[in-house]
Motif scaffolding. Structure first.
Motif, PDB file in Angstrom:
ATOM      1  N   GLN A   1      61.755  -4.373 -56.668  1.00  0.00           N
ATOM      2  CA  GLN A   1      63.192  -3.747 -56.051  1.00  0.00           C
ATOM      3  C   GLN A   1      63.414  -2.577 -56.523  1.00  0.00           C
ATOM      4  OE1 GLN A   1      66.448  -6.309 -55.218  1.00  0.00           O
ATOM      5  NE2 GLN A   1      65.611  -8.101 -55.904  1.00  0.00           N
ATOM      6  N   SER A   2      62.519  -1.829 -57.340  1.00  0.00           N
ATOM      7  CA  SER A   2      62.760  -0.535 -57.769  1.00  0.00           C
ATOM      8  C   SER A   2      62.854   0.423 -56.751  1.00  0.00           C
ATOM      9  CB  SER A   2      61.500  -0.254 -59.003  1.00  0.00           C
ATOM     10  OG  SER A   2      61.864  -1.055 -59.991  1.00  0.00           O
ATOM     11  N   ARG A   3      62.007   0.021 -55.628  1.00  0.00           N
ATOM     12  CA  ARG A   3      61.761   0.895 -54.406  1.00  0.00           C
ATOM     13  C   ARG A   3      63.279   1.179 -53.694  1.00  0.00           C
ATOM     14  NH1 ARG A   3      58.652  -3.232 -50.770  1.00  0.00           N
ATOM     15  NH2 ARG A   3      57.772  -3.387 -52.704  1.00  0.00           N
ATOM     16  N   ASN A   4      64.255   0.290 -53.989  1.00  0.00           N
ATOM     17  CA  ASN A   4      65.627   0.192 -53.596  1.00  0.00           C
ATOM     18  C   ASN A   4      66.572   1.105 -54.331  1.00  0.00           C
ATOM     19  OD1 ASN A   4      65.035  -1.229 -51.247  1.00  0.00           O
ATOM     20  ND2 ASN A   4      65.438  -3.209 -52.654  1.00  0.00           N
ATOM     21  N   ILE A   5      66.290   1.831 -55.586  1.00  0.00           N
ATOM     22  CA  ILE A   5      67.236   2.463 -56.185  1.00  0.00           C
ATOM     23  C   ILE A   5      68.035   3.620 -55.431  1.00  0.00           C
ATOM     24  CG2 ILE A   5      65.541   4.241 -57.477  1.00  0.00           C
ATOM     25  CD1 ILE A   5      66.931   3.310 -59.879  1.00  0.00           C
ATOM     26  N   PRO A   6      67.373   4.395 -54.759  1.00  0.00           N
ATOM     27  CA  PRO A   6      68.107   5.151 -53.708  1.00  0.00           C
ATOM     28  C   PRO A   6      69.387   4.823 -53.076  1.00  0.00           C
ATOM     29  CG  PRO A   6      65.950   5.160 -52.833  1.00  0.00           C
ATOM     30  CD  PRO A   6      65.813   4.635 -54.140  1.00  0.00           C
ATOM     31  N   PHE A   7      69.145   3.304 -52.411  1.00  0.00           N
ATOM     32  CA  PHE A   7      70.097   2.750 -51.967  1.00  0.00           C
ATOM     33  C   PHE A   7      71.191   2.221 -52.670  1.00  0.00           C
ATOM     34  CE2 PHE A   7      66.105   1.968 -49.353  1.00  0.00           C
ATOM     35  CZ  PHE A   7      66.143   3.351 -48.833  1.00  0.00           C
ATOM     36  N   TYR A   8      70.822   1.964 -54.106  1.00  0.00           N
ATOM     37  CA  TYR A   8      71.757   1.727 -54.904  1.00  0.00           C
ATOM     38  C   TYR A   8      72.777   2.731 -55.128  1.00  0.00           C
ATOM     39  CZ  TYR A   8      68.407  -1.860 -56.496  1.00  0.00           C
ATOM     40  OH  TYR A   8      67.406  -2.990 -56.360  1.00  0.00           O
ATOM     41  N   ALA A   9      72.181   3.704 -55.297  1.00  0.00           N
ATOM     42  CA  ALA A   9      73.033   5.275 -55.590  1.00  0.00           C
ATOM     43  C   ALA A   9      73.771   5.428 -54.137  1.00  0.00           C
ATOM     44  CB  ALA A   9      72.128   6.380 -55.794  1.00  0.00           C
ATOM     45  N   GLY A  10      73.476   5.002 -53.115  1.00  0.00           N
ATOM     46  CA  GLY A  10      74.183   5.345 -51.838  1.00  0.00           C
ATOM     47  C   GLY A  10      75.152   4.450 -51.857  1.00  0.00           C
ATOM     48  N   GLN A  11      75.012   2.980 -52.158  1.00  0.00           N
ATOM     49  CA  GLN A  11      76.046   2.119 -52.044  1.00  0.00           C
ATOM     50  C   GLN A  11      77.394   2.584 -53.069  1.00  0.00           C
ATOM     51  OE1 GLN A  11      75.963  -1.154 -50.788  1.00  0.00           O
ATOM     52  NE2 GLN A  11      78.026  -0.973 -51.026  1.00  0.00           N
ATOM     53  N   THR A  12      77.101   3.409 -54.182  1.00  0.00           N
ATOM     54  CA  THR A  12      78.379   3.779 -54.919  1.00  0.00           C
ATOM     55  C   THR A  12      79.070   4.718 -54.292  1.00  0.00           C
ATOM     56  OG1 THR A  12      76.911   5.614 -56.115  1.00  0.00           O
ATOM     57  CG2 THR A  12      76.712   3.479 -56.959  1.00  0.00           C
ATOM     58  N   THR A  13      78.384   5.522 -53.475  1.00  0.00           N
ATOM     59  CA  THR A  13      79.089   6.548 -52.465  1.00  0.00           C
ATOM     60  C   THR A  13      80.325   5.938 -51.635  1.00  0.00           C
ATOM     61  OG1 THR A  13      77.941   6.407 -50.598  1.00  0.00           O
ATOM     62  CG2 THR A  13      77.406   8.085 -52.418  1.00  0.00           C
TER      63      THR A  13
ATOM     64  N   LYS B   1      81.317   4.319 -60.771  1.00  0.00           N
ATOM     65  CA  LYS B   1      82.269   5.218 -60.645  1.00  0.00           C
ATOM     66  C   LYS B   1      83.386   5.197 -61.795  1.00  0.00           C
ATOM     67  CE  LYS B   1      86.118   7.555 -58.700  1.00  0.00           C
ATOM     68  NZ  LYS B   1      86.006   9.013 -58.648  1.00  0.00           N
ATOM     69  N   THR B   2      83.616   3.944 -62.073  1.00  0.00           N
ATOM     70  CA  THR B   2      84.426   3.679 -63.347  1.00  0.00           C
ATOM     71  C   THR B   2      84.181   4.176 -64.601  1.00  0.00           C
ATOM     72  OG1 THR B   2      85.280   1.449 -62.367  1.00  0.00           O
ATOM     73  CG2 THR B   2      85.766   1.907 -64.705  1.00  0.00           C
ATOM     74  N   LEU B   3      82.746   4.217 -64.981  1.00  0.00           N
ATOM     75  CA  LEU B   3      82.230   4.628 -66.085  1.00  0.00           C
ATOM     76  C   LEU B   3      82.268   6.246 -66.147  1.00  0.00           C
ATOM     77  CD1 LEU B   3      79.398   2.005 -66.752  1.00  0.00           C
ATOM     78  CD2 LEU B   3      81.743   2.313 -67.821  1.00  0.00           C
TER      79      LEU B   3
END
Length: 432
Positions: free
Chosen positions: A336-348, A317-319
């Motif tokens: 852990q690459s399978r979790n990348i959609p949840f990384y994006a979800g975390q930023t929300t 968000k900052t960047l």
């Protein structure tokens, strides 16, 4: 044939069957039409009642079904109420290069030596990896296979995750060279009795000088005697000419600023910061230099005692607010690459909208990797690499993939993990 020979052949066949992943899907043979889905275009736009046409592996049209009366054609797949997304892209991974990290024989991610720009990760990519097939049920259809180790690790490539071999997998062979920037500080080795705190790297300046010398020599090589071959120098030419990315893995504030200075001094056109843990402190300088960032894994603990607990969560968000093009990376991880959609979800949960967060794993990485004309959004003319989910694919409960396509090929969503899930679901259903 002797009985022992027959048993041996059967054993080999069984072993192969257990190890091989799902058979790659055949080439698209007829038109496909997806109707009624919530289409998340990947550029911030959403079509709530979409009509998507796929022909010969390409998206040939994305329309709002409420305002267009175009005739349906080919295989018609009704996905009323479901969500359609561009295939998720996982940059900065060792996917396909490592199978079991505890078994050295299954690792092929690095080479001996410090300067290896001529080493291609793609030739070591294992399309039969069970880890690779476990990505697809989460919507991760594209990845960047990145070499590790040394000062210059080698050349990465972009792959699609449903292939017979590395040649089939390659979407873009040689998308960039990876440089591990020297550390200005280092931790003491407590196991050797050293102070475990941070201390300045006394060789930092000389390490950078050595790196600059290598770049200068690579530049001079192009105009030198063509009969004298130097593979490392030759491999740097596309970076020096500005037609290939230089991915610089770097973390601290000072080091990031030094990379920006290095970019200017070496007259480098395409530099991408990878990891960039302290990028939020110099976000304006990064934006001014027009340098994109592939962040480290979002689900990471703070690195310093005085860092905010949510520093990794709110970095994107900052960047983004500063005007930086941001993608979410995997810190060189593979499974852990399978979790990348949840990384994006975390930023929300830390300021980004769902559609902005979606761009971090679709449009933005496609742009950074030089594939913005083929991938990253649901638009006519682009590759039909997309999937359908019953719910919000950025949330664990909503990420339930029903259809997935790579270049229009309807791919299998089965994996070792889904097979185990079904097996044990059946077991407990029988015992109830």
């Amino acid at each position: 044939m002797k009985t022992t020979q027959k048993l041996y052949i059967l054993f080999l066949f069984a072993a192969f069957s257990l190890q091989a992943q799902q058979t790659p899907a055949p080439k698209q043979s007829g038109d496909i039409t997806l109707t009624g889905g919530f289409a998340h275009i990947g550029n911030g736009k959403v079509i709530e009642n979409s009509l998507i046409f796929i022909t010969d592996g390409k998206i040939t049209g994305v329309y709002d079904a409420t305002t267009t009366k175009r005739p349906l054609k080919g295989e018609i797949i009704k996905i009323d109420g479901q969500h359609v997304y561009p295939g998720f892209i996982a940059p900065d991974t060792t996917l396909g290069l490592v199978e079991i990290s505890a078994v050295r024989a299954t690792e092929d991610q690095d080479e001996i030596g410090e300067y290896n720009p001529h080493i291609e990760a793609i030739v070591a990519y294992n399309a039969e990896s069970k880890v690779v097939e476990s990505m697809r049920p989460n919507g991760v259809l594209i990845a960047q296979a990145v070499p590790q180790g040394g000062t210059i690790s080698g050349e990465s490539s972009v792959v699609q995750l449903d292939a017979w071999n590395w040649e089939d997998a390659a979407v873009k062979r040689g998308d960039g060279i990876h440089l591990n920037w020297p550390n200005s500080y280092s931790r003491g080795r407590w196991w050797l009795g050293e102070d475990p705190g941070y201390s300045p790297n006394k060789d930092y300046a000389s390490d950078i000088t050595e790196l600059k010398d290598f770049m200068v020599q690579s530049t001079a090589y192009e105009s030198g005697d063509a009969s004298i071959k130097n593979l490392p120098f030759a491999a740097m030419q596309d970076v020096l000419e500005g037609t290939q990315n230089l991915y610089v893995h770097v973390d601290s504030e000072k080091e990031i600023l030094d990379v920006l200075k290095f970019k200017k001094e070496m007259n480098l056109n395409k530099v991408v910061l990878v990891g960039a843990y302290r990028a939020y402190k110099v976000a304006d300088q990064i934006a001014t230099a027009d340098v994109p960032v592939i962040l480290a894994r979002v689900h990471s603990l703070p690195e310093a005692e005085d860092d905010a607990y949510d520093i990794s969560f709110k970095m994107a968000k900052t960047l983004v607010d500063a005007g930086v093009t941001v993608a979410l990376g995997n810190s060189g991880e593979y499974w852990q690459s399978r979790n990348i959609p949840f990384y994006a979800g975390q930023t929300t949960a830390h300021g980004l909208s769902f559609e902005d967060a979606l761009q971090l794993i679709t449009k933005n990485p496609a742009t950074i990797l030089g594939l913005g004309d083929k991938l990253g959004t649901l638009e006519a003319g682009k590759d039909a690499t997309l999937f359908v989910s019953t719910g919000n694919a950025l949330e664990m409960m909503g990420n339930n993939i029903t259809y997935a396509f790579i270049n229009g090929r309807s791919i299998s969503l089965e994996s070792h993990q889904t097979e185990l899930w079904k097996r044990y679901m059946e077991k407990y259903e029988r015992t109830e």
